[in-house]
Each structure stands twice: as structure tokens, then as C-alpha cells.
Design an enzyme around this catalytic site. Structure first.
Site, PDB file in Angstrom:
ATOM      1  N   GLY A 118      40.356  39.908  41.798  1.00 33.93           N
ATOM      2  CA  GLY A 118      41.583  40.432  41.213  1.00 33.93           C
ATOM      3  C   GLY A 118      42.083  41.591  42.036  1.00 33.93           C
ATOM      4  O   GLY A 118      41.646  41.806  43.176  1.00 33.93           O
TER       5      GLY A 118
ATOM      6  N   MET B 288      41.500  44.654  41.849  1.00 32.76           N
ATOM      7  CA  MET B 288      40.529  45.706  42.108  1.00 32.76           C
ATOM      8  C   MET B 288      39.370  45.262  42.987  1.00 32.76           C
ATOM      9  O   MET B 288      38.477  46.046  43.261  1.00 32.76           O
ATOM     10  CB  MET B 288      39.978  46.252  40.787  1.00 32.76           C
ATOM     11  CG  MET B 288      41.002  46.961  39.927  1.00 32.76           C
ATOM     12  SD  MET B 288      41.683  48.437  40.720  1.00 32.76           S
ATOM     13  CE  MET B 288      43.377  47.911  40.966  1.00 32.76           C
TER      14      MET B 288
ATOM     15  N   LYS C 148      30.073  43.838  42.916  1.00 30.88           N
ATOM     16  CA  LYS C 148      31.520  43.971  42.985  1.00 30.88           C
ATOM     17  C   LYS C 148      31.927  44.637  44.291  1.00 30.88           C
ATOM     18  O   LYS C 148      31.528  45.766  44.579  1.00 30.88           O
ATOM     19  CB  LYS C 148      32.061  44.768  41.805  1.00 30.88           C
ATOM     20  CG  LYS C 148      33.580  44.848  41.819  1.00 30.88           C
ATOM     21  CD  LYS C 148      34.129  45.445  40.540  1.00 30.88           C
ATOM     22  CE  LYS C 148      35.652  45.429  40.557  1.00 30.88           C
ATOM     23  NZ  LYS C 148      36.218  45.983  39.314  1.00 30.88           N
TER      24      LYS C 148
ATOM     25  N   ASP D 149      42.684  48.043  30.965  1.00 28.27           N
ATOM     26  CA  ASP D 149      42.932  46.645  31.327  1.00 28.27           C
ATOM     27  C   ASP D 149      42.125  45.722  30.419  1.00 28.27           C
ATOM     28  O   ASP D 149      41.454  44.806  30.884  1.00 28.27           O
ATOM     29  CB  ASP D 149      42.592  46.397  32.792  1.00 28.27           C
ATOM     30  CG  ASP D 149      43.283  45.136  33.331  1.00 28.27           C
ATOM     31  OD1 ASP D 149      44.291  44.698  32.725  1.00 28.27           O
ATOM     32  OD2 ASP D 149      42.824  44.592  34.352  1.00 28.27           O
TER      33      ASP D 149
END
Length: 322
Positions: A21, A23, A41, A142
Site C-alpha cells: 500500500g 506505506m 514490513k 486508517d
């Protein structure tokens, strides 16, 4: 490289890309030191471009500061952060998290809507995660189905606090990009009001609306049209919400001050979860990692069992749709 795969920090072997996404990208990885699978991540936001090293460094510092803050959160409904991989020679940091084995809420909703009582139980778990973050001074910003993972037992795990880390001021960037998902962003954030935990509660309300109604009331053909619909505030009343209707009525108010505080909301969700629409085999207390059956707030325990009105609060029905 190991067996043709990339290894981060000589320890974490990337196995499979799980999603990406604004980020960054999340990978399933194998911890070669502890012999376990983790989620890794790759924090590389699209807004931090290579031709703007100053902005990229600022973003990097914010995400590391936020990751350290989240690492101190100990709650079963918040994704656990294990480790940060960062070095001056690295282009961007990596965050090592627990691997939640299960589908996202978005994937679950693609199979059909939730029953109101089931959605209420799910909402209580997400609310518990938000309360933990809010008490630590962190707004998620979010909350949406894609950022809620479901363990095999069905309990929710709130993940992807990347926007909270990457942005901490305007609701719109200098380029006019929305910080957050247009369909779930609270209207006050579009007006520049940031840092209010009630904004996360609006997003939770919209998530629950979508979960039971099987449609998004604000979705339009373009992101700009969606934002205009959010600002316009004409929310069609739910028709499948059942016992969850009062919760949606309370959360999806344009004025953040009119939304219920977290303790009252937890009580309301508990009432909805215990309604006759709940399957008898799955009472709220049987769902792991959710709060216990709620006690009403102190000013409700000796009254009628109905929350007292608050100044500016909305206790009626949704306004008619356009």
C-alpha cells in the site's frame, strides 16, 4: 541471498509478498535465528521519493519513533512488533512483526456481510485495540477492513499504523493527497482537524456499517467524489444493521464531540453483541482476545440501562438519504 531469496539483516529471509500500500510492502519472512515465521514490513512510502532526501529522512524518523511506541503496546488486538531493522546504509527501515495467520476483514467481507451481533463482537475487539493506542497518545488514522486481520479463532488484530507514523499533522498533504483512505476518513480530518481519537471511532463506525450492509455508503466513482460525499454528510440509513443500528447512529455523526466516549461505546457494542441475533454458540465472552462482558458506565448502572444524553449527542435515527 538464501536459496535464491533475499535476506534482510542477515537474519530475515523473505518468503512471500503478502500485500502492499501507500506505506510500504508486507512480506511473510522466516527468522533464521529463532526459526519462526514473521511478518516483515518494508517501510517505503510512495510520498517519500528518492529526489527529496530531507523529506525521506523526516518520514524515516517518524516511522521509527512510532514503531518504538507501538512496540510498547501489549494488547492481543494490536499487532505485536518484534524488531526494527535500520542502518544508515539501508535505503529504508524494515519492521519485524508477528505473523497473523488468517485472512483480513476485507477478504472476509468479500464472502458476504456479517450478522449484526458478529460485527458488534468484532467491533469490540477493534475498539479495545484503539483504546490501547489512544491511551498511548497514538491515533491510527486508517481504520478499515484491509487493516484488520482475523486470527483463526475470528478475533481481530489491528495492524498497519503506518499513517500514524508517517504523518502527524495535515489531513491533506501539500500535493492534495489524502492521508488515509477516502472512504473511511472522518469528515473533520478533511477540514484539517487532526489528533482527535474520535476520528478513529468514525472510521470504526464506517467499517461496521460496511460489514453489515455489504456496501459502502460514501463510495463514488473517484476519490475526489468520495471525499465530497464524506464532507456532504448525507449518510443513507442502514437497513441490515439490526441491533447495531444504535451504535452506527452514535458513531457516524459529523461532529466528533457528539460521538460516544470509548467506555460508553464498548457498553453499546456489548449490548448489540448480546442481542437475540447473536448465535447461541458464540457468546461475546467465548471470543478470545476481546473484552469481557461490559459493565455499563457508572451513571448507567442504576438507571434505565440506556445511556444518558450528552450535550450535542445524537440519539435518533439517520437522516433520510439523498
Amino acid at each position: 541471498m538464501t536459496s535464491g531469496r533475499m535476506v534482510i539483516d542477515d537474519r530475515f529471509e523473505l518468503v512471500e509478498r503478502l500485500g502492499s500500500g501507500g506505506m510500504g510492502t508486507v512480506w511473510r519472512a522466516y527468522d533464521l535465528a529463532l526459526h519462526r515465521e514473521v511478518a516483515l514490513k518494508e517501510v517505503r512510502p510512495s510520498s517519500a521519493t528518492d529526489d527529496d532526501p530531507g523529506r525521506a529522512q523526516m518520514m524515516r524518523e517518524r516511522v521509527l519513533r512510532e514503531a518504538r511506541a507501538l512496540a510498547r503496546l501489549d494488547h492481543p488486538n494490536v499487532v505485536t512488533i518484534h524488531h526494527i531493522v535500520d542502518a544508515p546504509a539501508m535505503a529504508h527501515p524494515w519492521i519485524v512483526m508477528e505473523l497473523v495467520r488468517g485472512q483480513s476483514l476485507q477478504e472476509r467481507l468479500a464472502q458476504g456481510p456479517l450478522a449484526p451481533a458478529e460485527a458488534a463482537r468484532l467491533g469490540r475487539g477493534i475498539l479495545a485495540a484503539l483504546r490501547t493506542a489512544h491511551e498511548a497518545g497514538i491515533c491510527h488514522r486508517d481504520v478499515k477492513p484491509a487493516n484488520v486481520l482475523l486470527r483463526p479463532d475470528g478475533s481481530p488484530v489491528l495492524t498497519d499504523f503506518g499513517i500514524a507514523a508517517m504523518q502527524d499533522s495535515p489531513g491533506l498533504t501539500a500535493n492534495g493527497d489524502v492521508v488515509g483512505s477516502p472512504e473511511y476518513i472522518a469528515p473533520e480530518r478533511l477540514r484539517g482537524q487532526e489528533g482527535n481519537p474520535a476520528s478513529d471511532l468514525w472510521s470504526l463506525g464506517m467499517l461496521l456499517y460496511v460489514a453489515v450492509e455489504d456496501r459502502h455508503p460514501m463510495r463514488r466513482e473517484t476519490p475526489l467524489a468520495t471525499l465530497a460525499a464524506v464532507l456532504n454528510g448525507h449518510l443513507p440509513p442502514p437497513v441490515q444493521a439490526g441491533s447495531l443500528t444504535n451504535v452506527l447512529n452514535a458513531l457516524l455523526r459529523p461532529d466528533p464531540a457528539a460521538r460516544p466516549p470509548a467506555a460508553e461505546l464498548d457498553w453499546m457494542l456489548g449490548q448489540a453483541a448480546e442481542s437475540v441475533s447473536a448465535p447461541p454458540s458464540a457468546p461475546p465472552s467465548a471470543t478470545p482476545h476481546t473484552a469481557p462482558s461490559p459493565m455499563p458506565p457508572p451513571d448507567m448502572r442504576h438507571g434505565s440501562g440506556t445511556p444518558p444524553p450528552r450535550p450535542g449527542a445524537f440519539h435518533g435515527q439517520f437522516p433520510p438519504g439523498p
